[in-house]
Design a protein around this motif. Sequence first.
Motif, PDB file in Angstrom:
ATOM      1  N   THR A   9       0.839  -1.201  -0.075  1.00 25.15           N
ATOM      2  CA  THR A   9      -0.204   0.030   0.199  1.00 25.15           C
ATOM      3  C   THR A   9       0.867   1.364   0.023  1.00 25.15           C
ATOM      4  N   SER A  10       1.896   1.119   0.593  1.00 23.21           N
ATOM      5  CA  SER A  10       2.913   2.254   0.865  1.00 23.21           C
ATOM      6  C   SER A  10       4.340   1.795   1.089  1.00 23.21           C
ATOM      7  N   GLN A  11       5.110   2.635   0.497  1.00 30.05           N
ATOM      8  CA  GLN A  11       6.414   2.020   0.526  1.00 30.05           C
ATOM      9  C   GLN A  11       7.629   3.204   0.351  1.00 30.05           C
ATOM     10  N   LEU A  21       6.240  -3.680  -7.671  1.00 31.71           N
ATOM     11  CA  LEU A  21       4.959  -3.273  -6.987  1.00 31.71           C
ATOM     12  C   LEU A  21       3.998  -4.552  -7.821  1.00 31.71           C
ATOM     13  N   ARG A  22       3.137  -5.318  -6.972  1.00 34.09           N
ATOM     14  CA  ARG A  22       2.357  -6.355  -7.243  1.00 34.09           C
ATOM     15  C   ARG A  22       0.949  -5.996  -7.522  1.00 34.09           C
ATOM     16  N   CYS A  23       0.467  -6.663  -8.731  1.00 29.47           N
ATOM     17  CA  CYS A  23      -1.118  -6.370  -8.968  1.00 29.47           C
ATOM     18  C   CYS A  23      -1.684  -7.718  -9.276  1.00 29.47           C
ATOM     19  N   THR A  24      -2.944  -8.159  -8.494  1.00 34.25           N
ATOM     20  CA  THR A  24      -3.589  -9.156  -8.740  1.00 34.25           C
ATOM     21  C   THR A  24      -5.030  -9.118  -9.260  1.00 34.25           C
ATOM     22  N   GLN A  25      -5.646  -9.506 -10.110  1.00 30.47           N
ATOM     23  CA  GLN A  25      -6.964  -9.232 -10.408  1.00 30.47           C
ATOM     24  C   GLN A  25      -7.885 -10.774 -10.405  1.00 30.47           C
ATOM     25  N   ASP A  26      -8.999 -10.706  -9.788  1.00 30.65           N
ATOM     26  CA  ASP A  26      -9.847 -11.883  -9.833  1.00 30.65           C
ATOM     27  C   ASP A  26     -11.046 -11.966 -10.665  1.00 30.65           C
ATOM     28  N   MET A  27     -10.970 -11.112 -11.559  1.00 26.42           N
ATOM     29  CA  MET A  27     -12.174 -11.000 -12.743  1.00 26.42           C
ATOM     30  C   MET A  27     -11.861 -11.248 -13.992  1.00 26.42           C
ATOM     31  N   ARG A  28     -10.807 -12.270 -14.232  1.00 25.55           N
ATOM     32  CA  ARG A  28     -10.573 -12.574 -15.501  1.00 25.55           C
ATOM     33  C   ARG A  28     -10.362 -11.665 -16.738  1.00 25.55           C
ATOM     34  N   PRO A  75       3.105  -7.470 -12.576  1.00 24.49           N
ATOM     35  CA  PRO A  75       3.829  -6.875 -11.556  1.00 24.49           C
ATOM     36  C   PRO A  75       4.627  -5.661 -12.291  1.00 24.49           C
ATOM     37  N   LEU A  76       4.758  -4.491 -11.639  1.00 23.44           N
ATOM     38  CA  LEU A  76       5.619  -3.422 -12.159  1.00 23.44           C
ATOM     39  C   LEU A  76       6.902  -3.216 -11.341  1.00 23.44           C
ATOM     40  N   THR A  77       8.035  -3.388 -12.233  1.00 21.91           N
ATOM     41  CA  THR A  77       9.203  -3.393 -11.407  1.00 21.91           C
ATOM     42  C   THR A  77      10.025  -2.079 -11.745  1.00 21.91           C
ATOM     43  N   GLU A 108      -6.270  -0.099  -5.261  1.00 23.54           N
ATOM     44  CA  GLU A 108      -6.495   1.279  -4.099  1.00 23.54           C
ATOM     45  C   GLU A 108      -5.258   2.077  -4.272  1.00 23.54           C
ATOM     46  N   GLY A 109      -4.278   1.863  -5.201  1.00 23.54           N
ATOM     47  CA  GLY A 109      -3.035   2.239  -5.240  1.00 23.54           C
ATOM     48  C   GLY A 109      -1.902   2.148  -4.456  1.00 23.54           C
ATOM     49  N   SER A 110      -0.707   2.204  -4.938  1.00 23.45           N
ATOM     50  CA  SER A 110       0.445   1.963  -3.918  1.00 23.45           C
ATOM     51  C   SER A 110       1.345   3.476  -4.094  1.00 23.45           C
ATOM     52  N   ARG A 111       1.519   3.946  -2.706  1.00 19.55           N
ATOM     53  CA  ARG A 111       2.168   5.051  -2.703  1.00 19.55           C
ATOM     54  C   ARG A 111       3.606   4.657  -2.489  1.00 19.55           C
ATOM     55  N   LEU A 112       4.379   5.374  -3.631  1.00 15.66           N
ATOM     56  CA  LEU A 112       6.070   5.165  -3.232  1.00 15.66           C
ATOM     57  C   LEU A 112       6.568   6.526  -3.107  1.00 15.66           C
ATOM     58  N   THR A 113       7.653   6.503  -2.153  1.00 15.81           N
ATOM     59  CA  THR A 113       8.523   7.664  -2.003  1.00 15.81           C
ATOM     60  C   THR A 113       9.784   7.106  -2.108  1.00 15.81           C
ATOM     61  N   VAL A 114      10.497   7.865  -3.003  1.00 14.96           N
ATOM     62  CA  VAL A 114      11.973   7.360  -3.315  1.00 14.96           C
ATOM     63  C   VAL A 114      12.807   8.550  -2.714  1.00 14.96           C
ATOM     64  N   LEU A 115      13.802   8.122  -1.830  1.00 14.43           N
ATOM     65  CA  LEU A 115      14.428   9.202  -1.188  1.00 14.43           C
ATOM     66  C   LEU A 115      16.091   9.114  -1.516  1.00 14.43           C
TER      67      LEU A 115
END
Lengths: 115, 115
Positions: A9-11, A21-28, A75-77, A108-115
């Motif tokens: 959710t956040s990183q 970042l992982r993404c899975t759908q169950d709607m085919r 997945p997004l790398t 619902e989104g993944s909030r990514l902060t790169v420092l």
Amino acid sequence: IAGITQAPTSQILAAGRRMTLRCTQDMRHNAMYWYRQDLGLGLRLIHYSNTAGTTGKGEVPDGYSVSRANTDDFPLTLASAVPSQTSVYFCASSRQPGGKTGELFFGEGSRLTVL
Amino acid sequence: TQLLEQSPQFLSIQEGENLTVYCNSSSVFSSLQWYRQEPGEGPVLLVTVVTGGEVKKLKRLTFQFGDARKDSSLHITAAQPGDTGLYLCAGVPPISNFGNEKLTFGTGTRLTIIP
């Protein structure tokens, strides 16, 4: 009802690190997408997949890679994260690709902060 | 890349007032979608308009597709605090033989309804 599940959710990430970042759908659904959302710039397409086994570049693909080994997972790398990749990332799916896209279903989104 | 401009970018009004937000482009779309996004969540589809001049109503929300299919508007009557959110329009380009048409998202209108 699950729909699209994203993780994490956040990183917070140090620059130069690799992140998936992982993404899975169950709607085919056939088509899946990765967007990034930045203030004032709206949703911009990073990569997409019209069907399992195929991927394509979107509007802002540089620094990102994707794979679509099966229907459900997309997945997004980030191979080597940079601060400009700080953003909120949304995974989405649609029943059909292209002009027949119809409704997009978003995670619902993944909030990514790169420092 | 087809561009969609939304206006206003921000709008804050009192509960009970009416408002209209706009989505404009110089490009023709085969259809146009409106999404609403609440904080911490992904966008959710409200409506799709397909025919030039089409008007669709969703309770107090009225959506119109321009005659030339280049623009759209969203009118909210008697706004309520529950209408608060980010409103995004998204255009589907004309269908081609390549099947790689992708949605283009507008930059969004952030609406706040003050009780």
